[in-house]
Design an enzyme around this catalytic site. Structure first.
Site, mmCIF file in Angstrom:
data_model
loop_
_atom_site.group_PDB
_atom_site.id
_atom_site.type_symbol
_atom_site.label_atom_id
_atom_site.label_comp_id
_atom_site.label_asym_id
_atom_site.label_seq_id
_atom_site.Cartn_x
_atom_site.Cartn_y
_atom_site.Cartn_z
ATOM 1 C CG ASP A 168 1.071 8.205 -8.147
ATOM 2 O OD1 ASP A 168 0.392 7.633 -9.170
ATOM 3 O OD2 ASP A 168 1.564 7.714 -7.354
ATOM 4 C CG PHE A 224 6.763 8.143 -1.952
ATOM 5 C CD1 PHE A 224 7.914 8.349 -3.000
ATOM 6 C CD2 PHE A 224 5.432 8.355 -2.605
ATOM 7 C CE1 PHE A 224 7.628 8.875 -4.147
ATOM 8 C CE2 PHE A 224 5.440 8.959 -4.053
ATOM 9 C CZ PHE A 224 6.589 9.018 -4.957
ATOM 10 N N GLY A 225 6.830 4.918 1.397
ATOM 11 C CA GLY A 225 7.354 4.664 2.886
ATOM 12 C C GLY A 225 6.160 4.214 3.707
ATOM 13 N NE ARG A 226 7.655 -0.622 6.858
ATOM 14 C CZ ARG A 226 6.958 -1.695 7.046
ATOM 15 N NH1 ARG A 226 6.011 -1.912 7.869
ATOM 16 N NH2 ARG A 226 7.473 -2.633 6.577
ATOM 17 N N GLY A 262 -0.524 2.411 6.594
ATOM 18 C CA GLY A 262 -0.376 1.694 5.409
ATOM 19 C C GLY A 262 0.815 1.837 4.956
ATOM 20 C CB ILE A 263 3.176 -0.021 3.298
ATOM 21 C CG1 ILE A 263 3.335 -0.631 4.913
ATOM 22 C CG2 ILE A 263 4.536 0.168 2.594
ATOM 23 C CD1 ILE A 263 4.160 -1.876 4.696
#
Ligand code: NAG
Ligand code: NAG
Ligand code: NAG
Ligand code: NAG
Ligand code: NAG
Ligand code: NAG
Ligand code: NAG
Length: 666
Positions: free
Chosen positions: A478, A364-366, A360-361
């Site tokens: 988050d 914060f990144g892949r 997933g992406i």
């Protein structure tokens, strides 16, 4: 050329006649060419503007907004109202610079519209094209090609890097991953829309075959023979006689600069070529947008003798290999050596970060799935890109110290690796993936009530542990269903904790926005940016409601009253219809007293006043039946109450402090 000439000769005389009449009928504005936009008269609104270098900028660093740019006069697309749409063709060059190197925002479109006033459209995934009210309405008469850098399940997007054909709606009729088929070897090559690299687009409609083609290629690459998207559409009912042509763009929770460098358009013919060497230069940004994997392509002149070739190749391959696996080491990292993974190991584990291994992406990144070569342990590897070294030491120290947190409801961090421009974080692998998929996807089997309760309790324990279980208070910042992962036994585990701190260490470009997700942000956070355990509790409340109601905390395409989940559940509670908010997919599978408890606990946690919210300890006690949920009182709360509270009470909470962390011993 010769081929099209022979085709041309086969065309019946009638067409020549029509073409002749058309030539007479059309004004001079049936075509235009802009190699840069300096001094060009376009109709602009919203965030759109023309930079001093002559770039057409569709959006800037303002969030949740849109921009539009149109050729100022409408063009004639039909010879007479009853007729078919005339062939047309356009080409343009664009580049997208995102706020965070791997994180898109929304995207932009090339659009044909009966009006050049699209200011009533919505930003975010509506792409500045339509809004929740008119989306999908055939009376829009909108035809667009979208270049979308954000994965929105609402838009039925295939991924966060695609091109699509949109008719009257932000939901594409047809879409595909960005890229092009190379004329050279016939292989498909992916392109990253938000790479900050200029790319050229060709869009063509052929009236005879009613074929609508979209082709994409890196700048300076001739137009590939095979189109990226090719669709047979009868545009007669969609396009009106007179239409404006232009661009729309929108941004969401993070921003991107969307630039158009040059553009040409022609009705009834091929769009004039752009002079690529005349296009304005792209801005120099502080963060460079280099590709993560450097692919070394070698072009050695054929004339070179075989001997030199072999020797040189051998040397270069070794160098490339060395470069491929090179890492960044600094003295201060010696302390963390036991947490460090060699890059080569992670590369092997994920088969070279292949797309098939992409889980997933995230923000914060892949994230990639991998199997560590020696131990055969399954891991998830997150690639976080960063350009500055500033704050890196503190951040790594913090990440490593967070790796010492151990709890069955946290996703365990196993270690890290650093390379030039990126940080790799290695986590325990969670076979059942993100909770979000189970809650919001129509295709996945839904979760039954007892599983939902089990997940809620697990996340509550995990968060209580972050808040109280360690020497330092750790604030997650988050919490939401998409950050809750499910292990093999379907236990809820909190992931991504600590990463929000990236922003505090100067690794992400300066932003004034608060880290977190819309719909989960406590009001005092939005007001004063004060991060506390109690703002986590607020987000936890919104999360509880997501799990029970089976919908996202914010759904912009719902009616205004229903958009914000917390408000909607609160209103229903006041009206005595609280239970009607539950996920309809639950059916009759729930215990009423438990449903009542969780919904009210959710509202209790998401109280607008921080001081009225429970602590996570109280939450777990209530969930276990060791404490009673206090009666919920109707409240009315003004932001002034929140302000005064932020000013007095909230500072008694401890946030992780960089200076304290420095004193840790490892
Ligand atoms: C731009 O074009 C429009 C439409 O032709 C015209 O009304 C307007 O005066 C032009 N503006 C400028 C500054 O030339
Ligand atoms: C973005 O552009 C709009 C319109 O040109 C302007 O009003 C706004 O101040 C700009 N915002 C930033 C952050 O540059
Ligand atoms: C579509 O838009 C037209 C014009 O705005 C409006 O009259 C009509 O009710 C809309 N149709 C739907 C299904 O919303
Ligand atoms: C595709 O386009 C047609 C209009 O030609 C529209 O009515 C239809 O809803 C679209 N389909 C999808 C899946 O968006
Ligand atoms: C559209 O693309 C298809 C497939 O690449 C191609 O066969 C066709 O000739 C193209 N049509 C036009 C008008 O470019
Ligand atoms: C295209 O659609 C229009 C009405 O929208 C219809 O009159 C026309 O016959 C169609 N053309 C073809 C070739 O099907
Ligand atoms: C493109 O622009 C350059 C620089 O102005 C000029 O020298 C060149 O002749 C132009 N090329 C074409 C094909 O017009």
């Amino acid at each position: 050329m010769s081929e099209s000439l022979t085709n041309f000769c086969k065309m019946p005389l009638k067409i020549f006649f029509w073409a002749f009449l058309l030539k007479l009928a059309l004004s001079a504005s049936d075509h235009f060419t802009y190699n840069g936009f300096k001094g060009v008269n376009l109709s602009l609104d919203g965030l759109a503007g023309i930079t001093s270098e002559g770039l057409l900028r569709l959006t800037n660093s303002t969030m949740h907004e849109q921009g539009h740019a149109f050729f100022p006069v409408p063009l004639r697309f039909k010879r007479s109202p009853a007729n078919n749409v005339i062939s047309f063709s356009t080409t343009f060059v664009f580049a997208i610079f995102p706020e965070h190197p791997m994180l898109g925002s929304a995207g932009f479109t090339f659009v044909l519209s009966p009006s050049k006033d699209l200011t009533k459209a919505s930003p975010n995934y509506f792409l500045g094209l339509v809004n929740p009210t008119n989306n999908g309405n055939a009376s829009n008469h909108i035809l667009a090609v979208e270049f979308d850098t954000w994965y929105s399940p609402e838009a039925k997007d295939i991924n966060n890097n695609h091109v699509g054909i949109d008719i009257n709606s932000f939901i594409s009729n047809q879409s595909t991953s960005a890229g092009f088929t190379s004329d050279y070897d016939g292989k498909f090559q992916n392109l990253i829309l938000l790479s900050g690299k200029a790319m050229q687009v060709w869009i063509e409609y052929d009236e005879i075959n009613m074929q609508f083609n979209v082709t994409l290629a890196p700048l300076w690459t001739p137009k590939p023979k095979i189109a990226l998207l090719s669709s047979t559409i009868n545009l007669s009912g969609i396009i009106l006689d007179n239409m404006y042509v232009g661009f729309t763009a929108a941004v969401g929770t993070s921003y991107s600069y969307h630039y158009i460098l040059g553009w040409s358009f022609k009705i009834d013919g091929k769009a004039p070529e752009l002079n690529l060497s005349n296009l304005p230069p792209l801005p120099q940004t502080s963060t460079s947008f280099k590709k993560n994997q450097k692919i070394l392509s070698l072009w050695l002149p054929l004339a070179l003798s075989v001997f030199v070739l072999i020797t040189a190749a051998a040397v270069l391959v070794t160098a490339a290999k060395k470069k491929k696996f090179s890492e960044l080491h600094e003295d201060w990292e010696l302390d963390f050596e036991s947490y460090r993974f060699p890059y080569k190991q992670l590369y092997t584990a994920t088969r070279g970060f292949k797309d098939e291994y992409l889980l997933g992406i995230g923000g914060f990144g892949r994230v990639y799935r991998g199997v560590l070569p020696a131990s055969k342990v399954e891991v998830a590897v997150k690639r976080v890109s960063h350009e500055s070294k500033q704050g890196m030491r503190e951040f790594v120290a913090e990440i490593v110290s967070l790796g010492k947190l151990r709890h069955k409801n946290l996703v365990q961090l196993l270690g890290y690796c650093r390379r030039k421009g990126e940080l790799l974080l290695v986590y325990e692998y969670m076979p059942n993936g993100s909770l979000e998929k189970f809650l919001f996807s129509e295709t996945k089997q839904t979760l039954d009530w007892s599983l939902r309760l089990q997940i809620i309790k697990g996340v509550a324990y995990g968060l209580q542990y972050l808040h109280e279980g360690w020497d330092q208070v750790v604030i997650h910042r988050d919490i939401k269903a998409s950050n809750v992962l499910l292990d093999g036994d379907m236990n809820g585990r909190l992931g991504d904790f600590g990463l929000a701190r990236l922003y505090d260490h100067g690794m992400a470009p300066q932003t004034t926005n608060v880290v977190g997700t819309l719909g989960f942000l406590a009001p005092e956070l939005a007001r004063a940016c004060k991060v506390t355990t109690s703002s986590d509790v607020f987000a936890f409340g919104a999360f509880l409601l997501e799990v029970v109601c089976g919908r996202r905390a914010i759904e912009p395409n719902k009616q205004e009253m229903e958009q914000v989940l917390v408000d909607w559940v609160f209103t229903n509670w006041k009206m005595g219809t609280l239970y009607e908010t539950k996920d309809p997919r639950l059916g009759k599978d729930y215990a009423l007293e438990e449903l009542d408890l969780i919904l009210k606990l959710g509202l209790f946690c998401s109280h607008p006043l921080p001081s009225a919210r429970p602590s996570m300890r109280q939450v777990t006690q209530i969930l276990n039946g060791d404490a009673l949920l206090p009666p919920l009182l109707p409240y009315q709360c003004h932001f002034s109450d929140i302000d005064s509270e932020v000013n007095k009470g909230a500072s008694s909470f401890v946030a992780i402090d960089r200076t304290t962390l420095k004193h840790f011993t490892y």
